[in-house]
Design an enzyme around this catalytic site. Structure first.
Site, PDB file in Angstrom:
ATOM      1  N   SER A 242       0.769  -1.233   0.000  1.00 18.54           N
ATOM      2  CA  SER A 242       0.000   0.000   0.000  1.00 18.54           C
ATOM      3  C   SER A 242       0.802   1.287   0.000  1.00 18.54           C
ATOM      4  O   SER A 242       0.348   2.293  -0.556  1.00 18.54           O
ATOM      5  CB  SER A 242      -0.945   0.017   1.207  1.00 18.54           C
ATOM      6  OG  SER A 242      -1.805   1.128   1.160  1.00 18.54           O
ATOM      7  N   ALA A 243       1.943   1.315   0.669  1.00 13.92           N
ATOM      8  CA  ALA A 243       2.651   2.595   0.872  1.00 13.92           C
ATOM      9  C   ALA A 243       2.937   3.294  -0.457  1.00 13.92           C
ATOM     10  O   ALA A 243       3.248   2.634  -1.446  1.00 13.92           O
ATOM     11  CB  ALA A 243       3.951   2.350   1.634  1.00 13.92           C
ATOM     12  N   PRO A 244       2.778   4.621  -0.492  1.00 11.20           N
ATOM     13  CA  PRO A 244       2.481   5.515   0.642  1.00 11.20           C
ATOM     14  C   PRO A 244       1.013   5.624   1.011  1.00 11.20           C
ATOM     15  O   PRO A 244       0.673   6.371   1.922  1.00 11.20           O
ATOM     16  CB  PRO A 244       3.014   6.860   0.154  1.00 11.20           C
ATOM     17  CG  PRO A 244       2.813   6.810  -1.323  1.00 11.20           C
ATOM     18  CD  PRO A 244       3.091   5.388  -1.723  1.00 11.20           C
ATOM     19  N   GLY A 245       0.112   4.919   0.291  1.00 13.54           N
ATOM     20  CA  GLY A 245      -1.270   4.861   0.713  1.00 13.54           C
ATOM     21  C   GLY A 245      -2.286   5.465  -0.223  1.00 13.54           C
ATOM     22  O   GLY A 245      -3.491   5.475   0.087  1.00 13.54           O
ATOM     23  N   LYS A 247      -3.653   4.548  -3.150  1.00 12.90           N
ATOM     24  CA  LYS A 247      -4.726   3.678  -3.655  1.00 12.90           C
ATOM     25  C   LYS A 247      -5.662   3.248  -2.533  1.00 12.90           C
ATOM     26  O   LYS A 247      -6.876   3.170  -2.722  1.00 12.90           O
ATOM     27  CB  LYS A 247      -4.125   2.474  -4.369  1.00 12.90           C
ATOM     28  CG  LYS A 247      -3.361   2.834  -5.643  1.00 12.90           C
ATOM     29  CD  LYS A 247      -2.819   1.599  -6.331  1.00 12.90           C
ATOM     30  CE  LYS A 247      -2.049   1.967  -7.594  1.00 12.90           C
ATOM     31  NZ  LYS A 247      -0.807   2.720  -7.308  1.00 12.90           N
ATOM     32  N   ASP A 291       4.000  -8.749   5.368  1.00  6.98           N
ATOM     33  CA  ASP A 291       4.747  -9.154   4.182  1.00  6.98           C
ATOM     34  C   ASP A 291       3.783  -9.811   3.199  1.00  6.98           C
ATOM     35  O   ASP A 291       3.253 -10.891   3.466  1.00  6.98           O
ATOM     36  CB  ASP A 291       5.860 -10.130   4.579  1.00  6.98           C
ATOM     37  CG  ASP A 291       6.770 -10.502   3.424  1.00  6.98           C
ATOM     38  OD1 ASP A 291       6.411 -10.220   2.260  1.00  6.98           O
ATOM     39  OD2 ASP A 291       7.833 -11.089   3.681  1.00  6.98           O
ATOM     40  N   ASP A 309      -1.158  -3.883  -6.076  1.00  7.94           N
ATOM     41  CA  ASP A 309      -0.284  -3.009  -6.862  1.00  7.94           C
ATOM     42  C   ASP A 309       1.136  -3.347  -6.430  1.00  7.94           C
ATOM     43  O   ASP A 309       1.678  -2.755  -5.500  1.00  7.94           O
ATOM     44  CB  ASP A 309      -0.609  -1.537  -6.596  1.00  7.94           C
ATOM     45  CG  ASP A 309       0.227  -0.607  -7.451  1.00  7.94           C
ATOM     46  OD1 ASP A 309       0.138  -0.695  -8.681  1.00  7.94           O
ATOM     47  OD2 ASP A 309       0.982   0.205  -6.872  1.00  7.94           O
ATOM     48  N   CYS A 362       3.556  -0.651 -12.591  1.00  6.11           N
ATOM     49  CA  CYS A 362       3.905   0.543 -13.380  1.00  6.11           C
ATOM     50  C   CYS A 362       5.123   0.226 -14.243  1.00  6.11           C
ATOM     51  O   CYS A 362       6.123   0.941 -14.236  1.00  6.11           O
ATOM     52  CB  CYS A 362       4.146   1.763 -12.489  1.00  6.11           C
ATOM     53  SG  CYS A 362       5.420   1.558 -11.229  1.00  6.11           S
TER      54      CYS A 362
END
Length: 415
Positions: A242-245, A247, A291, A309, A362
């Site tokens: 998720s980071a930095p958050g 999405k 993890d 992602d 990406c």
């Protein structure tokens, strides 16, 4: 210009010698505009600069001198408003100030040859022309050509990026038209994006809106990946990497009655998610340290929506982050593809029956994209058409151009 060359060299040393990404190399720094231009200019034109240097030096100089020469070459080629003699002089002084006085004569001699244009760049008929002209590694040109063909590869290489930012409006606090009115009142120029955001420049009013959580910086490609997930209702949502958050927070806005579990491997990155969610007033986002490659039995069959992602080679973002080629080469692609498959396997097990998984990267190459989509199908996940304004069959590939990052998005349902 005095001091700017030395400052640029100090930042570039972190990038070239320590493997730091350029945006992080500026942490706790407030560089002058010229320093930033020199740093990002050298990174963008690195392949061209190295091609020139190979013609002018018999062996690679020591690291600081090599970086200083790169800064000098970029400045001589692209700073039209500064006399050549001033650039050469400042580079010589920078060498002396850094305690490299013994190299000052060498720096002076090499840069004077550059100023006199005692080098050549490749002709279009030369094998290395595309690599040097578009400032990307030769392997990247070759791989693009093999996978997409010459015409598409050339389209990718020649496509222009943008230095505008993309603003996504926080629908908890405002709406697109209200933000537009705020920008208009301040005389801020902007344009509407294809994903319902705004393309503009960073100015004090934009910074203020960002700090208030009214808008956030999020690329159109990233927004589209969450649109493809399309969570809604009283649901459980998992964002595995998720980071930095960004999405996770957007997903929490699409499903305000839902709950988002946002995971990351490192505690300092979990802290970034918490900070992002707090700024955006996303109370239904819970950030946890986990993890994604290790199966957690407590999460099995728990989630209605899973966002994967995944960590990837990031070659789809190279127009915005040209230093990606310094940090990662071709060999990283199969290594990452293996990690990504572990995450996909776990994601499938975390989904409820009837649940939806979106897998995204990406990057540009099939090992991390279509090949992994096929792997997901081998686990019993079924391609599911994405509810977005882009033709798709459950998968979508976006090539880098303008405000768009190169991205791959695939949506699946667990039957």
């Amino acid at each position: 210009m005095k001091g700017q060359i030395s400052a640029a060299c100090a930042i570039l040393s972190k990038v070239f010698s320590e493997g730091t990404y350029a945006d992080r190399a500026f942490d706790n720094e407030d560089p002058a505009a010229l320093t930033s231009r020199l740093v990002f200019g050298v990174l963008e034109k690195n392949a061209e600069i190295e091609y020139i240097l190979l013609q002018l030096v018999e062996k690679t100089p020591k690291k600081f001198v090599y970086i200083l020469l790169k800064v000098g070459i970029y400045a001589l080629r692209y700073l039209d408003n500064v006399p050549d003699y001033a650039i050469v002089s400042e580079c010589v002084e920078a060498a002396k100030s850094a305690g490299k006085g013994g190299a000052a004569g060498f720096v002076n001699a090499v840069l004077k040859r550059v100023a006199k244009r005692e080098y050549r760049l490749p002709d279009p008929s030369d094998a290395e022309y595309l690599s040097v002209h578009y400032c990307v590694p030769q392997w990247f040109v070759d791989k693009l050509t093999v996978e997409y063909g010459k015409d598409v590869a050339l389209d990718v290489l020649s496509a222009r990026g943008t230095d505008e930012v993309h603003l996504r409006v926080n629908r908890r606090m405002s709406n697109l038209r209200a933000v537009e009115e705020t920008l208009k009142k301040k005389g801020q120029e902007y344009s509407e994006s294809e994903v319902g955001g705004l393309l503009t420049r960073v100015t004090p009013v934009v910074k203020q809106l960002f700090a208030q959580g009214v808008v956030t910086y999020q690329s159109p490609s990233s927004v589209l990946a969450v649109d493809a997930l399309a969570p809604q209702g009283d649901v459980e949502i998992l964002d595995l990497c998720s980071a930095p958050g960004g999405k996770a927070v957007y997903a929490s806005e699409l499903a305000p009655k839902g709950r988002v579990t946002a995971c990351d491997l490192h505690p300092h990155r979990v802290a970034l998610i918490k900070k992002y969610a707090e700024r955006m007033h996303a109370d239904n986002v819970k950030a946890v340290c986990a993890d994604a490659t290790v199966f957690d039995e407590s999460l099995q069959n728990k989630f209605d929506f899973v966002m994967a992602d995944v960590p990837c080679s990031c070659f789809g973002t190279y127009k915005k982050h040209p230093d990606v080629f310094l940090q990662r080469g071709e060999k990283v692609i199969p290594e990452l593809a293996s990690v990504q498959r572990k995450i996909i396997s776990n994601a499938a097990r975390y989904l409820k029956r009837g649940g939806v998984l979106v897998y995204s990267t990406c990057t540009l190459f099939s090992e991390e994209n279509e090949d992994n989509a096929r792997y997901a199908q081998s686990l019993g996940l079924v391609p599911d058409r994405m509810p977005i304004n882009h033709p798709n069959d459950g998968t979508l590939r976006i090539m880098p151009h303008g405000e768009w990052d190169g991205f791959f998005i695939a949506r699946f349902e667990k039957k």
